[in-house]
Design a protein around this motif. Structure first.
Motif, PDB file in Angstrom:
ATOM      1  N   GLY A 185      20.659  41.532  21.249  1.00 30.78           N
ATOM      2  CA  GLY A 185      20.567  42.945  21.910  1.00 30.78           C
ATOM      3  C   GLY A 185      20.591  44.283  21.112  1.00 30.78           C
ATOM      4  N   SER A 186      20.826  43.932  19.610  1.00 33.33           N
ATOM      5  CA  SER A 186      20.869  45.162  18.635  1.00 33.33           C
ATOM      6  C   SER A 186      19.448  45.755  18.914  1.00 33.33           C
ATOM      7  CB  SER A 186      21.166  44.599  17.325  1.00 33.33           C
ATOM      8  OG  SER A 186      22.567  44.028  17.373  1.00 33.33           O
ATOM      9  N   TRP A 187      18.378  45.326  18.808  1.00 29.79           N
ATOM     10  CA  TRP A 187      16.900  45.667  18.631  1.00 29.79           C
ATOM     11  C   TRP A 187      16.962  46.709  19.750  1.00 29.79           C
ATOM     12  CZ3 TRP A 187      13.421  46.360  15.373  1.00 29.79           C
ATOM     13  CH2 TRP A 187      11.890  46.863  15.902  1.00 29.79           C
ATOM     14  N   ALA A 188      17.269  46.133  21.024  1.00 26.22           N
ATOM     15  CA  ALA A 188      17.033  47.161  22.327  1.00 26.22           C
ATOM     16  C   ALA A 188      17.900  48.407  22.026  1.00 26.22           C
ATOM     17  CB  ALA A 188      17.172  46.240  23.476  1.00 26.22           C
ATOM     18  N   ARG A 189      18.948  48.478  21.412  1.00 24.51           N
ATOM     19  CA  ARG A 189      19.968  49.379  21.176  1.00 24.51           C
ATOM     20  C   ARG A 189      19.619  50.542  20.138  1.00 24.51           C
ATOM     21  NH1 ARG A 189      23.833  45.134  22.379  1.00 24.51           N
ATOM     22  NH2 ARG A 189      24.211  45.076  20.114  1.00 24.51           N
ATOM     23  N   MET A 190      18.805  49.950  19.095  1.00 28.33           N
ATOM     24  CA  MET A 190      18.353  50.924  17.938  1.00 28.33           C
ATOM     25  C   MET A 190      17.426  51.963  18.357  1.00 28.33           C
ATOM     26  SD  MET A 190      17.354  47.942  15.178  1.00 28.33           S
ATOM     27  CE  MET A 190      16.440  49.278  14.126  1.00 28.33           C
ATOM     28  N   PRO A 191      17.662  53.369  17.861  1.00 24.92           N
ATOM     29  CA  PRO A 191      16.890  54.250  18.058  1.00 24.92           C
ATOM     30  C   PRO A 191      15.363  53.868  17.960  1.00 24.92           C
ATOM     31  CG  PRO A 191      18.734  54.813  16.579  1.00 24.92           C
ATOM     32  CD  PRO A 191      18.651  53.321  16.819  1.00 24.92           C
ATOM     33  N   ASP A 192      14.543  54.743  18.590  1.00 25.48           N
ATOM     34  CA  ASP A 192      13.056  54.422  18.548  1.00 25.48           C
ATOM     35  C   ASP A 192      12.528  54.700  17.181  1.00 25.48           C
ATOM     36  OD1 ASP A 192      13.108  53.943  21.284  1.00 25.48           O
ATOM     37  OD2 ASP A 192      12.237  55.836  21.858  1.00 25.48           O
ATOM     38  N   GLY A 193      13.058  55.753  16.513  1.00 24.19           N
ATOM     39  CA  GLY A 193      12.557  55.952  15.217  1.00 24.19           C
ATOM     40  C   GLY A 193      12.789  55.012  14.205  1.00 24.19           C
ATOM     41  N   MET A 194      14.038  54.406  14.318  1.00 20.88           N
ATOM     42  CA  MET A 194      14.363  53.167  13.339  1.00 20.88           C
ATOM     43  C   MET A 194      13.452  52.033  13.732  1.00 20.88           C
ATOM     44  SD  MET A 194      18.410  51.652  12.710  1.00 20.88           S
ATOM     45  CE  MET A 194      18.808  53.253  12.122  1.00 20.88           C
ATOM     46  N   ARG A 195      13.589  51.789  15.123  1.00 17.67           N
ATOM     47  CA  ARG A 195      12.280  50.571  15.307  1.00 17.67           C
ATOM     48  C   ARG A 195      11.116  50.833  14.809  1.00 17.67           C
ATOM     49  NH1 ARG A 195      14.969  50.546  20.752  1.00 17.67           N
ATOM     50  NH2 ARG A 195      13.368  51.670  21.502  1.00 17.67           N
ATOM     51  N   ARG A 196      10.727  52.092  14.913  1.00 14.37           N
ATOM     52  CA  ARG A 196       9.208  52.269  14.203  1.00 14.37           C
ATOM     53  C   ARG A 196       9.069  52.049  12.842  1.00 14.37           C
ATOM     54  NH1 ARG A 196       9.227  56.438  18.168  1.00 14.37           N
ATOM     55  NH2 ARG A 196       9.931  58.095  16.512  1.00 14.37           N
ATOM     56  N   THR A 197      10.339  52.402  12.164  1.00 14.21           N
ATOM     57  CA  THR A 197      10.350  52.323  10.555  1.00 14.21           C
ATOM     58  C   THR A 197      10.325  50.926  10.384  1.00 14.21           C
ATOM     59  OG1 THR A 197      11.485  54.349  10.477  1.00 14.21           O
ATOM     60  CG2 THR A 197      11.714  52.777   8.601  1.00 14.21           C
ATOM     61  N   PHE A 198      11.149  49.998  10.996  1.00 14.54           N
ATOM     62  CA  PHE A 198      11.194  48.402  10.940  1.00 14.54           C
ATOM     63  C   PHE A 198       9.674  47.930  11.112  1.00 14.54           C
ATOM     64  CE2 PHE A 198      15.310  46.410  10.701  1.00 14.54           C
ATOM     65  CZ  PHE A 198      16.308  47.477  10.399  1.00 14.54           C
ATOM     66  N   VAL A 199       9.076  48.282  12.031  1.00 10.70           N
ATOM     67  CA  VAL A 199       7.554  47.784  12.214  1.00 10.70           C
ATOM     68  C   VAL A 199       6.706  48.249  10.936  1.00 10.70           C
ATOM     69  CG1 VAL A 199       5.732  47.726  13.757  1.00 10.70           C
ATOM     70  CG2 VAL A 199       8.143  47.611  14.893  1.00 10.70           C
ATOM     71  N   GLN A 200       6.803  49.404  10.890  1.00  9.79           N
ATOM     72  CA  GLN A 200       5.962  49.915   9.724  1.00  9.79           C
ATOM     73  C   GLN A 200       6.147  49.258   8.516  1.00  9.79           C
ATOM     74  OE1 GLN A 200       6.716  54.001   8.918  1.00  9.79           O
ATOM     75  NE2 GLN A 200       5.167  54.098   7.074  1.00  9.79           N
ATOM     76  N   ASN A 201       7.328  48.906   8.066  1.00 13.72           N
ATOM     77  CA  ASN A 201       7.792  48.342   6.980  1.00 13.72           C
ATOM     78  C   ASN A 201       7.753  46.588   6.774  1.00 13.72           C
ATOM     79  OD1 ASN A 201       8.214  50.845   5.544  1.00 13.72           O
ATOM     80  ND2 ASN A 201      10.239  50.800   5.995  1.00 13.72           N
ATOM     81  N   ALA A 202       7.242  46.019   7.777  1.00 15.66           N
ATOM     82  CA  ALA A 202       7.404  44.584   7.863  1.00 15.66           C
ATOM     83  C   ALA A 202       6.564  43.976   6.907  1.00 15.66           C
ATOM     84  CB  ALA A 202       6.736  44.252   9.411  1.00 15.66           C
TER      85      ALA A 202
END
Length: 296
Positions: A185-202
């Motif tokens: 459930g942590s992914w759903a609670r992460m701020p949008d900006g942090m999720r975008r950063t994760f995807v960008q740096n995959a």
């Protein structure tokens, strides 16, 4: 300086760039303190991971936060990379900024890089603070802990790598966050900006996974490091990190250990006040101790 924007702390300093080791590294240097402190983010992230703690550290330090090679605003080169390159980049950045000796604070993979730097270039360090490095080579071969780490590598992490290779960067990031690093459930609670950063740096995370020395450190060289060391962990973190920290305490007997109550793998994000307190207290105490030794 940093500003509060919609409940999130974001940097107001413009990014600067330096060319080191053939790669363009983006960084921010904040504060006018005489003592330099460099922050090293973990996998998937960026220098913005540290935004919640920079305002609390600036009164004491000249704070440098940077994007590791392949992450966010720093250059991403083609071809297989290595954590040794990250170590060389960190040393070169410290030297370029005339920040020798510096305190270095690392989280997760950033903590592994910090420890590798202590083993390879202790001359650039004033001391280190490391939170839960994934240095699985420190686990005793054949031990239950090593078996548990291998199960994670062959299970969710292998699937994370498969998803990145297949172009499903978002699915890979979600799986990593929920199944490995932070809990369901942590992914759903992460701020949008942090999720975008994760995807960008995959893609860079996949590169890290393909580095055969990613989870290793030169134990003999690390044991020769005699500077101040603070090892930290969260009492809600995955249990795999505990035996790693136990082995590090054996290699570095001067180390102190702090457990963040109620925190997990990213206490600088979830518990910034506690994080700042421990870093400031430890570095101040270590500085006072060094002064006493010098006067003897």
């Amino acid at each position: 300086m940093a500003r509060i924007n919609g409940g999130a702390v974001t940097s107001a300093e413009p990014m600067e760039f330096v060319q080191v080791n053939g790669v363009r590294i983006a960084y921010e240097s904040t504060g006018e303190g005489a003592v330099p402190l460099v922050l090293v983010h973990g996998s998937w992230g960026s220098h913005h991971n540290w935004d919640p703690v920079v305002p609390g550290l600036v009164p004491q330090f000249r704070v440098v936060a940077y994007d590791r090679r392949g992450h966010s605003s720093s250059e991403r080169l083609s071809g297989q990379g290595s954590f040794d390159e990250d170590v060389a980049d960190l040393a070169a950045l410290i030297e370029h900024l005339e920040a020798v000796p510096a305190w270095v604070v690392g989280n997760s993979a950033g903590a592994a890089i910090t420890l590798k730097l202590a083993a390879a270039r202790p001359d650039v360090l004033r001391g280190i603070v490391v939170h839960e490095p994934p240095l699985w080579s420190l686990l005793a071969p054949g031990s239950p802990e090593a078996a548990a780490a291998e199960a994670v590598e062959r299970g969710p992490l292998e699937e994370v790598s498969r998803r990145i290779s297949a172009g499903d960067d978002a699915g890979a990031a979600e799986l990593f966050v929920d199944a490995v690093a932070l809990g369901p459930g942590s992914w759903a609670r992460m701020p949008d900006g942090m999720r975008r950063t994760f995807v960008q740096n995959a893609p860079t995370y996949l590169d890290e996974q393909n580095d055969p020395a990613a989870g290793a450190v030169d134990e003999t060289a690390l044991a020769r490091y005699h500077g101040p060391v603070l090892l930290t962990s969260g009492d809600r973190s995955p249990p795999l990190f505990r035996p790693v920290l136990t082995r590090l305490a054996e290699l570095l007997p001067q180390a102190e250990h702090v457990v963040y109550a109620g925190a997990g793998h990213i206490p600088h994000v979830t518990h910034p006040e506690a994080f700042v307190h421990e870093v400031v207290e430890f570095t101040s105490r270590s500085h006072s101790g060094a002064d006493r030794e010098a006067r003897r």
